[in-house]
Design an enzyme around this catalytic site. Structure first.
Site, PDB file in Angstrom:
ATOM      1  CE  LYS A 119      -3.906  -2.200   2.400  1.00  0.00           C
ATOM      2  NZ  LYS A 119      -3.297  -3.518   2.581  1.00  0.00           N
ATOM      3  CE  LYS A 161      -5.770   0.802   4.585  1.00  0.00           C
ATOM      4  NZ  LYS A 161      -6.347   1.550   3.438  1.00  0.00           N
ATOM      5  N   GLY A 168      -9.115  -6.322   5.899  1.00  0.00           N
ATOM      6  CA  GLY A 168      -9.205  -5.783   7.247  1.00  0.00           C
ATOM      7  C   GLY A 168      -8.185  -6.350   8.211  1.00  0.00           C
ATOM      8  CG  HIS A 211     -14.579   0.413   0.691  1.00  0.00           C
ATOM      9  ND1 HIS A 211     -13.728  -0.352   1.445  1.00  0.00           N
ATOM     10  CD2 HIS A 211     -14.242   0.146  -0.598  1.00  0.00           C
ATOM     11  CE1 HIS A 211     -12.925  -1.040   0.664  1.00  0.00           C
ATOM     12  NE2 HIS A 211     -13.231  -0.756  -0.586  1.00  0.00           N
ATOM     13  CG  HIS A 238     -11.274  -1.845   9.060  1.00  0.00           C
ATOM     14  ND1 HIS A 238     -11.654  -0.550   8.798  1.00  0.00           N
ATOM     15  CD2 HIS A 238     -10.714  -1.833  10.296  1.00  0.00           C
ATOM     16  CE1 HIS A 238     -11.314   0.221   9.811  1.00  0.00           C
ATOM     17  NE2 HIS A 238     -10.748  -0.532  10.733  1.00  0.00           N
ATOM     18  NE  ARG A 300      -7.114 -10.016  -3.138  1.00  0.00           N
ATOM     19  CZ  ARG A 300      -8.253  -9.565  -2.625  1.00  0.00           C
ATOM     20  NH1 ARG A 300      -9.383  -9.850  -3.245  1.00  0.00           N
ATOM     21  NH2 ARG A 300      -8.284  -8.842  -1.533  1.00  0.00           N
TER      22      ARG A 300
END
Length: 674
Positions: A119, A161, A168, A211, A238, A300
């Site tokens: 990320k 994160k 999550g 989201h 999450h 993916r």
């Protein structure tokens, strides 16, 4: 429909493995499954053309061992490997190993996974490309004091994160500086366990967030498109619970801006195959072209891809195979139409009334309805086991309708007609979500579930006395039925359990266990017929209980109630409007009640899992609520705390040990007992 790829090894299990096989067989492909010892009788093994054992139950010794999977692919002469989602699906080393072995990887090239797989690096890439990202720290420094300072700099609340993975895991919301250190420790440990990488990033937590993600597709010929958006805002911890497409409130302007950003992101890394660009959206003022931020890219197929298939009419797995075979995308952006509305609900073996703790065990009953606009994707069938080793998903229910309200109503109706007995599940909770007025009115964000747990029924409930009565009567009838079968004289009028009496009504009693508590039920009159008078003093129940004639199969009492008895086992499951009550005949030799009332505080495992951390030893003093251990089950951590202040007198398990549900782990000698 056939592609040049003739055979596929599916490096996954459960629902996604079965779903990939379905499309592969339509394309005329030979399907190859891999399985762990725990999955020897799993549905994906039964449905494959051939299957290979790859190791013990723990994923790290089977499904996560790339070398074993590559070796099987070579042995089976597989043309390609489809990784599904989870496990090795975003593992760049695995993708590279497939390429090195001359096996097609049904997914993006290793370079794209490497660019978007972490990320922090992905956010830096997006910033360079001009895509807005959430304020925060995305660098490599992982010192705890440094990260705490970064959190202070962007101000609380913040989100920790994991830079690798998703779902999550390795994620924590922190609202105050005092909580940061413990949250960071937990996030790093969970990230290391799930992804083999403990590095994290720090982001500003956006209040009233939604989201929204864009499904993208690319090919080796330079084409890249998006297949519209999905709204995944109904989340808990999450993790997505219900997804839908298109997103409520989406305008052509916002969709164009978000779609362009998503396609630009895919082009920036030379993306091929199916991928998802996830955005966090500030929903406080509605959807705006300047109000969304890049979060991450999933390189993916996503769990929620069926809602995109429903509104576009495309088979995303078929597109994956075609792109992997080197074909150009068969559709252009202007060819894709969004038709109607779709929802997906994730049916999990978990207990919403007990903190959503994951459940394991045999599925004694599993029935789904059939209806227009309904699709059910599952990797289990009645009689299968939900094991403690993997994700506890039972099925995905997907509905499609002309409008959002029609699709949502269809989902609620499908959930109402779904029957699951054995491990507790979230079917009633999902239905409550579908019927929640605010959700139906499109008034929701990612915090909706946490704010409305009580209204959604995700709180501890009183024992359902009527269900206990039905279960007790069923158990009594089962007992009498078994006695008559064993008797050489057949039906014995002198059997004291069948309600026979010369004068006055017979009173039969049965002690049962319900939620670990002993309950005594008294039946007055005969067991014959459909109605029996039952008294349960401890539950203040004294009514006539109606139950159909005894049978070992599910027994319909009313439209919303089933009674399911386990043949020869004595256990009875009563499903009343989706709520499961388990009634077990009491065995005085099989349950220890001696510890009750002695004043000792016993810490037990709330589920089958692994004891990953132990913070106390015999002789330690503890305070009430102090963290004493962590149990990991189905890829999630659960912190256990001391029920009372005192001194640890015994520790019955060790770190790394697999523990059973309700197993005693720690005993605390309380001050009252000393």
């Amino acid at each position: 429909m056939a592609t040049s790829l003739r055979s596929v090894l599916i490096a996954n299990r459960g629902e996604i493995a079965c779903r990939i096989m379905r499309t592969a067989k339509k394309l005329g492909m030979h399907t190859i499954a891999v399985y762990s010892e725990a999955d020897a009788h799993a549905q994906h093994v039964k449905q494959a053309d051939e299957a290979y054992l790859i190791g013990p139950a723990p994923a790290r010794e089977s499904y996560l061992v790339a070398d074993k999977i590559i070796a099987v692919a070579k042995q089976a002469k597989a043309d390609c490997i489809h990784p599904g989602y989870g496990f090795l699906s975003e593992n760049v080393d695995f993708a590279q190993a497939c390429a090195d072995a001359g096996i097609v990887f049904v997914g993006p090239p290793p370079s794209a996974i490497r660019a978007m797989g972490l990320k922090d690096g992905a956010k830096a890439l997006m910033q360079k490309a001009g895509v807005p990202v959430v304020p925060g720290y995305h660098g490599a420094e992982q010192d705890a004091h440094f990260l705490a300072a970064q959190a202070e700099a962007i101000s609380y609340p913040v989100l920790i994160k994991a830079v690798a993975g998703g779902g999550g895991k390795g994620m924590r919301r922190v609202d105050a500086a005092a909580d940061f250190a413990a949250a960071l420790e937990g996030a790093q440990r969970e990230a290391q366990s799930a992804f083999g990488n403990s590095h994290v990033l720090i982001e500003k937590y956006i209040l009233a967030p939604r989201h929204i993600e864009m499904q993208v597709f690319g090919d080796a010929h330079g084409n890249a498109i998006h297949l519209f958006e999905r709204d995944c805002s109904l989340q808990r911890r999450h993790q997505k619970v219900i997804e839908e497409a298109p997103a409520p409130g989406m305008t052509p302007e916002v969709r164009a801006a978000m779609g362009k950003a998503a396609v630009d992101a895919a082009r920036a890394v030379g993306y091929q195959g199916a991928g998802t660009i996830e955005f966090i959206v500030d929903g406080s003022k509605g959807l705006r072209a300047d109000g969304f931020y890049f979060m991450e890219m999933n390189t993916r197929l996503q769990v929620e891809h069926p809602v995109t298939e429903a509104i576009t009419g495309l088979d995303l797995v078929a597109l994956q195979f075609r792109v992997a075979a080197g074909e150009p995308l068969p559709v252009k952006q202007e060819d894709i139409r969004c038709t109607g509305h779709a929802f997906e609900a994730r049916l999990y073996a978990e207990d919403p009334e007990n903190g959503f703790l994951p459940q394991a065990g045999k599925l004694w009953s599993l029935h789904f309805p059939t209806a227009p606009g309904l699709r059910v994707d599952t990797g289990v069938a009645m009689g299968d086991e939900v094991t403690p080793f993997y994700d506890p998903m039972i099925a995905k229910l997907i509905t499609h309708g002309a409008t959002r309200q029609e699709a949502l109503t269809r989902l609620a109706q499908a959930l109402k007609k779904t029957t699951v007995a054995g491990p507790k599940c979230n079917v009633r909770f999902l239905r409550a979500l579908c019927e929640a007025p605010a959700f139906r009115d499109e008034q929701f964000d990612t915090g909706f579930i946490d704010r409305n747990l009580t209204e959604l029924g995700a709180v501890t409930r009183e024992i359902n006395a009527a269900s206990v009565a039905r279960g007790a009567v069923f158990a009594m009838k089962q007992k009498v039925h078994d006695l008559h079968k064993k008797s050489p004289f057949g039906h014995d009028p002198w059997n004291v359990s069948d309600g026979f009496a010369l004068t006055g009504p017979r009173r039969s009693s049965l002690a049962v266990l319900v939620e670990g508590k002993r309950v005594d039920a008294v039946l007055t009159g005969s067991l014959e017929g459909a109605g029996q008078s039952v008294t349960i003093p401890s539950l203040h129940y004294d009514h006539v209980t109606y139950l159909g004639l005894h049978k070992a199969q599910p027994d319909m009492i009313a439209s919303d109630c089933h009674v399911i008895g386990i043949p020869g086992g004595g256990t009875v499951f009563v499903l009343d409007d989706g709520q499961q009550t388990t009634v077990v005949p009491f065995d005085p030799l099989g349950v220890d009640y001696e510890h009750e009332g002695e004043g000792d505080g016993t810490v037990t495992s709330p589920m089958h899992g692994k004891l990953v951390a132990l913070f106390v030893k015999p002789g330690d003093k503890v305070e009430k609520g102090q963290r004493v251990a962590i149990v990991e089950a189905m890829k999630m951590e659960h912190t256990l705390v001391a029920p009372s202040a005192g001194v640890v007198s015994d520790v019955a398990a060790a770190e790394g040990q697999q523990v059973a549900q309700d197993a005693r782990l720690i005993t605390i000698h309380t001050e009252e007992a000393s």
